[in-house]
Design a protein around this motif. Sequence first.
Motif, PDB file in Angstrom:
ATOM      1  N   ILE A 102      23.488  15.269  46.333  1.00  0.00           N
ATOM      2  CA  ILE A 102      23.760  13.981  45.706  1.00  0.00           C
ATOM      3  C   ILE A 102      22.764  12.997  46.297  1.00  0.00           C
ATOM      4  CG2 ILE A 102      25.402  12.097  45.390  1.00  0.00           C
ATOM      5  CD1 ILE A 102      27.643  14.181  45.674  1.00  0.00           C
ATOM      6  N   LEU A 103      22.041  12.316  45.429  1.00  0.00           N
ATOM      7  CA  LEU A 103      21.043  11.342  45.853  1.00  0.00           C
ATOM      8  C   LEU A 103      21.553   9.939  45.588  1.00  0.00           C
ATOM      9  CD1 LEU A 103      17.915  12.948  44.133  1.00  0.00           C
ATOM     10  CD2 LEU A 103      18.933  13.517  46.349  1.00  0.00           C
ATOM     11  N   GLU A 104      21.322   9.043  46.528  1.00  0.00           N
ATOM     12  CA  GLU A 104      21.560   7.626  46.297  1.00  0.00           C
ATOM     13  C   GLU A 104      20.207   7.024  45.955  1.00  0.00           C
ATOM     14  OE1 GLU A 104      23.870   5.522  49.277  1.00  0.00           O
ATOM     15  OE2 GLU A 104      24.691   7.449  49.946  1.00  0.00           O
ATOM     16  N   ILE A 105      20.137   6.382  44.803  1.00  0.00           N
ATOM     17  CA  ILE A 105      18.870   5.850  44.309  1.00  0.00           C
ATOM     18  C   ILE A 105      19.024   4.356  44.062  1.00  0.00           C
ATOM     19  CG2 ILE A 105      17.171   5.961  42.437  1.00  0.00           C
ATOM     20  CD1 ILE A 105      18.097   8.879  41.995  1.00  0.00           C
ATOM     21  N   GLY A 106      17.999   3.583  44.413  1.00  0.00           N
ATOM     22  CA  GLY A 106      18.017   2.147  44.166  1.00  0.00           C
ATOM     23  C   GLY A 106      16.650   1.658  43.726  1.00  0.00           C
ATOM     24  N   THR A 107      16.634   0.864  42.662  1.00  0.00           N
ATOM     25  CA  THR A 107      15.385   0.291  42.149  1.00  0.00           C
ATOM     26  C   THR A 107      15.619  -1.157  41.739  1.00  0.00           C
ATOM     27  OG1 THR A 107      15.813   0.965  39.872  1.00  0.00           O
ATOM     28  CG2 THR A 107      14.620   2.537  41.263  1.00  0.00           C
ATOM     29  N   GLU A 108      14.532  -1.826  41.398  1.00  0.00           N
ATOM     30  CA  GLU A 108      14.633  -3.220  40.963  1.00  0.00           C
ATOM     31  C   GLU A 108      14.946  -3.349  39.476  1.00  0.00           C
ATOM     32  OE1 GLU A 108      11.557  -5.870  42.257  1.00  0.00           O
ATOM     33  OE2 GLU A 108      11.354  -4.820  44.163  1.00  0.00           O
ATOM     34  N   THR A 109      14.531  -2.362  38.663  1.00  0.00           N
ATOM     35  CA  THR A 109      14.734  -2.465  37.216  1.00  0.00           C
ATOM     36  C   THR A 109      15.251  -1.141  36.659  1.00  0.00           C
ATOM     37  OG1 THR A 109      12.517  -1.688  36.654  1.00  0.00           O
ATOM     38  CG2 THR A 109      12.774  -4.076  37.029  1.00  0.00           C
ATOM     39  N   LEU A 110      15.835  -1.219  35.468  1.00  0.00           N
ATOM     40  CA  LEU A 110      16.277   0.001  34.792  1.00  0.00           C
ATOM     41  C   LEU A 110      15.099   0.893  34.424  1.00  0.00           C
ATOM     42  CD1 LEU A 110      19.169  -1.215  32.467  1.00  0.00           C
ATOM     43  CD2 LEU A 110      19.325   0.473  34.303  1.00  0.00           C
ATOM     44  N   ALA A 111      13.984   0.278  34.023  1.00  0.00           N
ATOM     45  CA  ALA A 111      12.800   1.061  33.666  1.00  0.00           C
ATOM     46  C   ALA A 111      12.306   1.861  34.870  1.00  0.00           C
ATOM     47  CB  ALA A 111      11.699   0.154  33.135  1.00  0.00           C
ATOM     48  N   GLU A 112      12.290   1.233  36.031  1.00  0.00           N
ATOM     49  CA  GLU A 112      11.867   1.930  37.254  1.00  0.00           C
ATOM     50  C   GLU A 112      12.874   3.033  37.606  1.00  0.00           C
ATOM     51  OE1 GLU A 112      10.927   0.900  41.946  1.00  0.00           O
ATOM     52  OE2 GLU A 112      11.427  -0.724  40.573  1.00  0.00           O
ATOM     53  N   PHE A 113      14.159   2.752  37.425  1.00  0.00           N
ATOM     54  CA  PHE A 113      15.197   3.746  37.690  1.00  0.00           C
ATOM     55  C   PHE A 113      15.002   4.965  36.792  1.00  0.00           C
ATOM     56  CE2 PHE A 113      19.453   5.565  37.644  1.00  0.00           C
ATOM     57  CZ  PHE A 113      19.862   5.431  38.956  1.00  0.00           C
ATOM     58  N   ASP A 114      14.749   4.709  35.505  1.00  0.00           N
ATOM     59  CA  ASP A 114      14.521   5.791  34.541  1.00  0.00           C
ATOM     60  C   ASP A 114      13.308   6.630  34.932  1.00  0.00           C
ATOM     61  OD1 ASP A 114      15.074   7.193  32.065  1.00  0.00           O
ATOM     62  OD2 ASP A 114      13.321   6.157  31.242  1.00  0.00           O
ATOM     63  N   LYS A 115      12.245   5.977  35.380  1.00  0.00           N
ATOM     64  CA  LYS A 115      11.038   6.701  35.793  1.00  0.00           C
ATOM     65  C   LYS A 115      11.330   7.595  36.998  1.00  0.00           C
ATOM     66  CE  LYS A 115       6.329   6.129  37.528  1.00  0.00           C
ATOM     67  NZ  LYS A 115       6.469   7.323  38.355  1.00  0.00           N
ATOM     68  N   ILE A 116      12.079   7.084  37.955  1.00  0.00           N
ATOM     69  CA  ILE A 116      12.423   7.868  39.140  1.00  0.00           C
ATOM     70  C   ILE A 116      13.243   9.098  38.740  1.00  0.00           C
ATOM     71  CG2 ILE A 116      13.775   7.865  41.296  1.00  0.00           C
ATOM     72  CD1 ILE A 116      11.087   6.346  41.470  1.00  0.00           C
ATOM     73  N   LEU A 117      14.210   8.904  37.844  1.00  0.00           N
ATOM     74  CA  LEU A 117      15.021  10.042  37.383  1.00  0.00           C
ATOM     75  C   LEU A 117      14.141  11.106  36.747  1.00  0.00           C
ATOM     76  CD1 LEU A 117      18.160   8.335  35.780  1.00  0.00           C
ATOM     77  CD2 LEU A 117      17.890   9.243  38.095  1.00  0.00           C
TER      78      LEU A 117
END
Length: 147
Positions: A102-117
Amino acid sequence: MDKHDVSLVAELRRNSRISLSNLSAALGLSRATVRSRMDRLISLGTILGFTVVLKEDVEQSPIRGLMLIGIEGRGTDRIAHRLNGIPAVQAIHSTNGKWDMILEIGTETLAEFDKILNDIRRIEGIMTSETNLLLATRMATSKKTLQ
């Protein structure tokens, strides 16, 4: 832990800065008893430390989520090493059951979050994943525990 210890820990989870006087009143125990119980729980390692969650911790990564991943074969160590190199991955937990990590992920924007995923899903050996956005946090602990 008896019922008083359980209540003490519950009060500290609600507010780790609560005074001994307020703890004493909330628990119906003397200040000396509360202090003695806290010292015992700390010396036994039941309480490992006290934390502070800063406003900036949440502001720096307002988009937060948990990504559950399933790993093919024995690539866990290699994949964990790759994930450690991704700044948006704030914590990596091994687990049991259907998911391997299980990873905890944090970004500034949804677009950045989507890219990380998408980047994580492309790592060789990751078979499947499921992601949940964290909408509100009612109680949090920091990544580092003081000892």
